[in-house]
Design a protein around this motif. Structure first.
Motif, short mmCIF file in Angstrom:
data_model
loop_
_atom_site.label_atom_id
_atom_site.label_comp_id
_atom_site.label_asym_id
_atom_site.label_seq_id
_atom_site.Cartn_x
_atom_site.Cartn_y
_atom_site.Cartn_z
N GLN A 32 0.83 -1.19 0.00
CA GLN A 32 0.00 0.00 0.00
C GLN A 32 0.87 1.26 0.00
N SER A 33 0.43 2.24 -0.78
CA SER A 33 1.23 3.44 -0.97
C SER A 33 0.52 4.67 -0.47
N VAL A 34 1.31 5.72 -0.30
CA VAL A 34 0.79 7.08 -0.25
C VAL A 34 1.35 7.79 -1.48
N ILE A 35 0.48 8.40 -2.25
CA ILE A 35 0.87 9.09 -3.48
C ILE A 35 0.68 10.59 -3.27
N PHE A 36 1.77 11.33 -3.38
CA PHE A 36 1.72 12.78 -3.33
C PHE A 36 1.89 13.35 -4.74
N THR A 37 1.20 14.43 -5.02
CA THR A 37 1.41 15.11 -6.29
C THR A 37 1.09 16.58 -6.12
N ARG A 38 1.44 17.36 -7.13
CA ARG A 38 1.11 18.78 -7.10
C ARG A 38 0.92 19.28 -8.53
N ASP A 39 -0.19 19.96 -8.74
CA ASP A 39 -0.46 20.63 -10.03
C ASP A 39 -0.42 19.65 -11.20
N ASP A 40 -1.06 18.51 -11.03
CA ASP A 40 -1.16 17.55 -12.13
C ASP A 40 -2.09 18.10 -13.20
N ARG A 41 -1.85 17.67 -14.45
CA ARG A 41 -2.66 18.14 -15.58
C ARG A 41 -4.13 17.77 -15.43
N ALA A 42 -4.42 16.69 -14.67
CA ALA A 42 -5.80 16.22 -14.52
C ALA A 42 -6.55 16.93 -13.40
N TYR A 82 5.26 2.28 1.04
CA TYR A 82 6.19 3.10 0.26
C TYR A 82 5.46 4.37 -0.15
N VAL A 83 6.22 5.33 -0.68
CA VAL A 83 5.68 6.63 -1.05
C VAL A 83 6.07 6.94 -2.49
N VAL A 84 5.11 7.47 -3.24
CA VAL A 84 5.35 7.93 -4.61
C VAL A 84 5.03 9.42 -4.66
N VAL A 85 5.91 10.18 -5.27
CA VAL A 85 5.72 11.63 -5.41
C VAL A 85 5.87 11.99 -6.88
N ASP A 86 4.82 12.52 -7.48
CA ASP A 86 4.91 13.00 -8.86
C ASP A 86 4.93 14.52 -8.87
N GLU A 87 5.43 15.08 -9.96
CA GLU A 87 5.61 16.54 -10.08
C GLU A 87 6.45 17.07 -8.92
N ALA A 88 7.48 16.30 -8.57
CA ALA A 88 8.29 16.64 -7.41
C ALA A 88 9.05 17.94 -7.58
N GLN A 89 9.22 18.37 -8.81
CA GLN A 89 9.92 19.65 -9.03
C GLN A 89 9.18 20.82 -8.40
N PHE A 90 7.87 20.69 -8.21
CA PHE A 90 7.07 21.78 -7.66
C PHE A 90 7.09 21.83 -6.14
N LEU A 91 7.69 20.83 -5.49
CA LEU A 91 7.75 20.84 -4.04
C LEU A 91 8.82 21.81 -3.54
N ALA A 92 8.61 22.32 -2.34
CA ALA A 92 9.60 23.20 -1.71
C ALA A 92 10.79 22.36 -1.24
N PRO A 93 11.99 22.95 -1.20
CA PRO A 93 13.15 22.20 -0.71
C PRO A 93 12.93 21.58 0.66
N GLY A 94 12.23 22.31 1.56
CA GLY A 94 11.96 21.76 2.88
C GLY A 94 11.10 20.51 2.82
N GLN A 95 10.20 20.43 1.84
CA GLN A 95 9.37 19.23 1.70
C GLN A 95 10.19 18.05 1.18
N ILE A 96 11.22 18.32 0.40
CA ILE A 96 12.13 17.25 -0.01
C ILE A 96 12.89 16.72 1.20
N ASP A 97 13.28 17.62 2.10
CA ASP A 97 13.91 17.18 3.34
C ASP A 97 12.97 16.28 4.15
N GLN A 98 11.68 16.59 4.14
CA GLN A 98 10.71 15.76 4.85
C GLN A 98 10.63 14.37 4.24
#
Length: 216
Positions: A32-42, A82-98
């Protein structure tokens, strides 16, 4: 050992398709996953690919604490393998640290997908932080192609088919937008430097790579 893996490439290289494939394969194995995304085209709360595949996701906001979200979910009895993150370029640097903290302290694999540079060939802050922190950086193997047939290495923003080089770093668009809209196109470095999009190439009366010969 759990890893933070950054899958990177240009637009149109199949990153969201690979993210969905990873989810599909692991779901079939009972994970089972948690999927994070930001500003997806859909739209918000979606992870989608240009092949028409789509699944629900957690929309990341500016002030979202991704590590805190995972801790709360697990503490409430939720399962996170596990965790999946799409559109990761839009995340803040602090969120990458998280996300890195989730790997190190929660022992969860994190698979992040994103484009590396913006339309000005500058690193996105989120992508830069991923390059700095990731256990592995994987270049996606599906090569996007420039209109000339060469491998595309750069993302270009277009307006009415014409390449633009100024403006906000993030303007949501896609590579299949109508020519009159703000959209994006992948180009080889040569044609990105020349600001030669497919539309401007078609409009030109000369080949973009051939200069007129002076017979005088």
């Amino acid at each position: 050992m759990p890893e933070l893996v950054f899958f990177s490439g240009t637009m149109d290289c199949g990153k969201s398709t690979l993210a969905l494939q990873i989810v599909h394969n692991r779901t079939a194995r009972g994970l089972q996953s948690v999927i994070f995304t930001r500003d997806d085209r859909a739209g918000q709360g979606k992870l989608s690919s240009r092949l028409g595949l789509v699944t629900d996701a957690v929309e990341v906001t500016d002030d979202a604490d991704l590590y805190g979200y995972l801790v709360e979910k697990i503490s409430r009895g939720g399962r996170v393998d596990y965790v999946v993150v799409d559109e990761a370029q839009f995340l803040a640097p602090g969120q990458i640290d998280q996300l890195a903290r989730a790997v190190d302290e929660l022992d969860k694999d994190v698979y992040a997908f994103g484009i590396t540079t913006d339309f000005r060939t500058r690193l996105f802050p989120g992508s830069q932080r991923l390059i700095e922190l990731a256990d592995r950086v994987e270049a996606l193997q599906v090569e996007a192609l420039c209109w000339c047939g060469e491998r595309a290495t750069h993302n270009a923003r277009t307006a009415g088919g014409v390449m633009v080089v100024e403006g906000a770093q993030v303007v949501i668009g896609d590579v299949d937008r109508d020519a009159d809209d703000v959209g994006y196109e992948v180009l080889c470095r040569r044609h990105h430097r020349r600001r030669m999009t497919s539309a401007t190439a078609r409009a030109s009366t000369l080949s973009p790579d051939v200069l007129p010969v002076n017979h005088g």
